[in-house]
Design a protein around this motif. Sequence first.
Motif, PDB file in Angstrom:
ATOM      1  N   THR A  75     -29.504 -31.648 -13.383  1.00 28.71           N
ATOM      2  CA  THR A  75     -29.695 -30.632 -12.363  1.00 28.71           C
ATOM      3  C   THR A  75     -30.613 -31.112 -11.243  1.00 28.71           C
ATOM      4  O   THR A  75     -31.116 -30.336 -10.448  1.00 28.71           O
ATOM      5  N   CYS A  77     -33.711 -32.218 -11.218  1.00 30.99           N
ATOM      6  CA  CYS A  77     -35.037 -31.603 -11.194  1.00 30.99           C
ATOM      7  C   CYS A  77     -36.097 -32.604 -10.788  1.00 30.99           C
ATOM      8  O   CYS A  77     -37.206 -32.221 -10.436  1.00 30.99           O
ATOM      9  N   LEU A  79     -37.746 -34.737 -12.634  1.00 26.79           N
ATOM     10  CA  LEU A  79     -38.781 -35.068 -13.609  1.00 26.79           C
ATOM     11  C   LEU A  79     -38.665 -36.511 -14.096  1.00 26.79           C
ATOM     12  O   LEU A  79     -39.660 -37.140 -14.400  1.00 26.79           O
ATOM     13  N   VAL A  82     -40.276 -38.637 -11.432  1.00 29.59           N
ATOM     14  CA  VAL A  82     -41.729 -38.558 -11.373  1.00 29.59           C
ATOM     15  C   VAL A  82     -42.341 -39.205 -12.610  1.00 29.59           C
ATOM     16  O   VAL A  82     -43.468 -39.705 -12.569  1.00 29.59           O
ATOM     17  N   ALA A  93     -30.495 -33.705  -4.219  1.00 29.93           N
ATOM     18  CA  ALA A  93     -29.915 -32.533  -4.867  1.00 29.93           C
ATOM     19  C   ALA A  93     -29.001 -31.801  -3.897  1.00 29.93           C
ATOM     20  O   ALA A  93     -29.104 -31.962  -2.689  1.00 29.93           O
ATOM     21  N   ALA A  94     -28.105 -31.015  -4.460  1.00 31.46           N
ATOM     22  CA  ALA A  94     -27.221 -30.192  -3.635  1.00 31.46           C
ATOM     23  C   ALA A  94     -26.923 -28.917  -4.400  1.00 31.46           C
ATOM     24  O   ALA A  94     -27.125 -28.836  -5.614  1.00 31.46           O
ATOM     25  N   GLU A 106     -25.443 -26.451 -13.845  1.00 27.92           N
ATOM     26  CA  GLU A 106     -26.413 -25.542 -13.231  1.00 27.92           C
ATOM     27  C   GLU A 106     -26.072 -25.320 -11.755  1.00 27.92           C
ATOM     28  O   GLU A 106     -25.253 -26.023 -11.182  1.00 27.92           O
ATOM     29  N   LYS A 108     -27.802 -26.060  -9.275  1.00 30.33           N
ATOM     30  CA  LYS A 108     -28.161 -27.224  -8.473  1.00 30.33           C
ATOM     31  C   LYS A 108     -27.667 -28.469  -9.209  1.00 30.33           C
ATOM     32  O   LYS A 108     -27.662 -28.487 -10.426  1.00 30.33           O
ATOM     33  N   PRO A 131     -35.533 -32.361 -19.104  1.00 31.21           N
ATOM     34  CA  PRO A 131     -35.509 -31.066 -19.772  1.00 31.21           C
ATOM     35  C   PRO A 131     -34.091 -30.602 -20.096  1.00 31.21           C
ATOM     36  O   PRO A 131     -33.919 -29.609 -20.784  1.00 31.21           O
ATOM     37  N   LYS A 132     -33.094 -31.296 -19.581  1.00 36.24           N
ATOM     38  CA  LYS A 132     -31.723 -30.833 -19.734  1.00 36.24           C
ATOM     39  C   LYS A 132     -30.907 -31.728 -20.659  1.00 36.24           C
ATOM     40  O   LYS A 132     -29.688 -31.578 -20.744  1.00 36.24           O
TER      41      LYS A 132
ATOM     42  N   PRO B 111     -36.339 -26.428 -13.838  1.00 35.94           N
ATOM     43  CA  PRO B 111     -35.677 -27.604 -13.268  1.00 35.94           C
ATOM     44  C   PRO B 111     -34.862 -27.299 -12.017  1.00 35.94           C
ATOM     45  O   PRO B 111     -34.624 -28.179 -11.200  1.00 35.94           O
ATOM     46  N   VAL B 112     -34.414 -26.053 -11.870  1.00 33.15           N
ATOM     47  CA  VAL B 112     -33.621 -25.693 -10.695  1.00 33.15           C
ATOM     48  C   VAL B 112     -34.510 -25.096  -9.612  1.00 33.15           C
ATOM     49  O   VAL B 112     -34.253 -25.252  -8.422  1.00 33.15           O
ATOM     50  N   ARG B 219     -34.189 -25.043   0.646  1.00 32.97           N
ATOM     51  CA  ARG B 219     -33.548 -24.864  -0.656  1.00 32.97           C
ATOM     52  C   ARG B 219     -32.922 -26.159  -1.170  1.00 32.97           C
ATOM     53  O   ARG B 219     -32.059 -26.755  -0.526  1.00 32.97           O
ATOM     54  N   PHE B 220     -33.388 -26.607  -2.313  1.00 32.58           N
ATOM     55  CA  PHE B 220     -32.872 -27.790  -3.025  1.00 32.58           C
ATOM     56  C   PHE B 220     -32.995 -29.081  -2.210  1.00 32.58           C
ATOM     57  O   PHE B 220     -32.375 -30.082  -2.548  1.00 32.58           O
ATOM     58  N   ARG B 223     -38.132 -31.997  -4.221  1.00 35.26           N
ATOM     59  CA  ARG B 223     -39.099 -31.342  -5.089  1.00 35.26           C
ATOM     60  C   ARG B 223     -40.468 -31.510  -4.460  1.00 35.26           C
ATOM     61  O   ARG B 223     -40.717 -32.516  -3.808  1.00 35.26           O
ATOM     62  N   TRP B 225     -43.287 -32.400  -5.450  1.00 40.65           N
ATOM     63  CA  TRP B 225     -44.143 -33.549  -5.773  1.00 40.65           C
ATOM     64  C   TRP B 225     -43.637 -34.846  -5.139  1.00 40.65           C
ATOM     65  O   TRP B 225     -44.311 -35.865  -5.214  1.00 40.65           O
ATOM     66  N   PHE B 226     -42.484 -34.819  -4.517  1.00 42.99           N
ATOM     67  CA  PHE B 226     -42.040 -36.002  -3.775  1.00 42.99           C
ATOM     68  C   PHE B 226     -42.503 -35.945  -2.324  1.00 42.99           C
ATOM     69  O   PHE B 226     -42.365 -36.922  -1.602  1.00 42.99           O
ATOM     70  N   VAL B 296     -49.404 -31.793  -9.976  1.00 43.19           N
ATOM     71  CA  VAL B 296     -48.351 -32.813  -9.936  1.00 43.19           C
ATOM     72  C   VAL B 296     -48.111 -33.262  -8.492  1.00 43.19           C
ATOM     73  O   VAL B 296     -47.619 -34.363  -8.238  1.00 43.19           O
ATOM     74  N   GLN B 299     -49.327 -36.673  -7.051  1.00 48.23           N
ATOM     75  CA  GLN B 299     -48.564 -37.909  -7.265  1.00 48.23           C
ATOM     76  C   GLN B 299     -48.326 -38.619  -5.943  1.00 48.23           C
ATOM     77  O   GLN B 299     -47.788 -38.030  -5.008  1.00 48.23           O
ATOM     78  N   ASN B 300     -48.732 -39.849  -5.853  1.00 52.24           N
ATOM     79  CA  ASN B 300     -48.511 -40.653  -4.640  1.00 52.24           C
ATOM     80  C   ASN B 300     -49.091 -40.005  -3.396  1.00 52.24           C
ATOM     81  O   ASN B 300     -48.601 -40.206  -2.305  1.00 52.24           O
TER      82      ASN B 300
END
Lengths: 178, 316
Positions: A75, A77, A79, A82, A93-94, A106, A108, A131-132, B111-112, B219-220, B223, B225-226, B296, B299-300
């Motif tokens: 998805t 995420c 993780l 990182v 992501a899309a 999911e 995403k 996590p998935k 995660p989403v 949206r999406f 993340r 932390w990047f 988090v 990070q960097n």
Amino acid sequence: MQSLTNRSKLVVNKKMTFWERIYLPAIFGGMRITLRHFFKKNKTVNYPEVKRPFSPVYRGMHVLKRDENGAERCTACGLCAVACPAEAISMVAAERKPDQAHLYREEKYAATYEINMLRCIFCGLCEEACPKEAIFLTDRIVPASLEREEFIYGKEKLVEPVDQRIDISLRQIKSYPQ
Amino acid sequence: MVKVKIDGFEIEVEPGSTILQAARKIGGDIVPPAMCYYSSLKGSGGKCRTCLVKVAKSSEKDPRPMPKLVASCSTPVQDGMEVENITNPGVLEARKAVVEFLLINHPLDCPVCDQAGECKLQDLAFEHGSSLTRYEEERRTFDKIDIGPYIQLHMNRCILCYRCVYTADQLTDGRVHGVLNRGDAAEIGTYIENSIENDMSGNMIDVCPVGALTDKTFRFKSRVWFLNPMDAHRDCDCCSGKATVWMFGNEIYRVTARKDEYGEVAEFICNTCRFEKKDTADWVIEGPRHIERTSVISQNHYEKTAGDVPGTMQDN
């Protein structure tokens, strides 16, 4: 001076005897050892034709798993990226379209997902962070190549084909008590 | 001025201030967490129950303890009051139970979710909750509704803190959304397909402690932390123009208001700054924003340039 280990040897320039000076006994001694190895069983295998069995926890090339319906589990995420100590993973992501529900599990999904296999140290932290249950390291070996670009593995190389699932069930056996 | 003692730390505060405000004046670990209280929004607080504390001594005149745990965000201090927060195991146990309650209907789709990494509920669950759930029933779900071009509503993630309602009431004229229905069916909505378009409405995203209200333009995209949060400002007619821009390389991915250590916005920003100015040329970038090492997002994230650290560059 007192030596630290008592294993040091004093170097002496000893004069060789006649038998040592003609060298032939030493050479024949060495040849005897070499000849003995001709008749012993080979320790090596012819790799691409013959493969050694791997440990179930061997960490080789990654796979992005699909779920039981064939939809991608990842998805995006982030993780794994990182957690990656080598910073080998990147992704974009899309958002899933309403008619793509059978492709992605999911809302995403990862539009691109790349692992730089030259940077990857195969530590397995991405697998642990996921996590998935989408990314796993398998017992497959990343093939050698002459071009650096070919080591950047995209989704076409990482996602398992729907009809050729990659079995990771041995990796999922947890030995620690619940 | 009245004297209060919180976990053994004594402080003098103005009469009428709450236990939470007094604790924040002391600072550190003894500050109770708050999911619904927001210092700049009048009337907020008293809903989420995460800031529960034990009052061991009500006041100098009436030294009896309060019979039940009280919400520190809405209980005013009295002279000689003694409060126990992290020193009382009962408080921590109650807080753990509150977290469990808040998570009962939370979808746990971190995660989403775009809020992951800066989510207050995530922090709270990490610090106080347990990692397992005892809830077996189906979680509460809602149909998706569209509340406008800029803000994405995920009602499933909402914890009904009412912060966005107070924001719309106190920052904008003419609130068009609110909490509809009651109890288990309570939901944030606009009732008749209304779109939230007020110029300050984007601040609802910043005050939302969870990922129920997120930025549609981000949206999406990435993340948190990047991205690299940088303090930046621009001349704006309708707000202070002071914001945090979240950058990836030289690109601005999103703009938020500047948040303090409790995640509260000091100066609200307008929608033009937040959603439309995503060009680096629009902003004067001041420098990296301070991020806690425990986050988090650190990070960097480097808050000093190479020249500031001794030994990395030749001093001029």
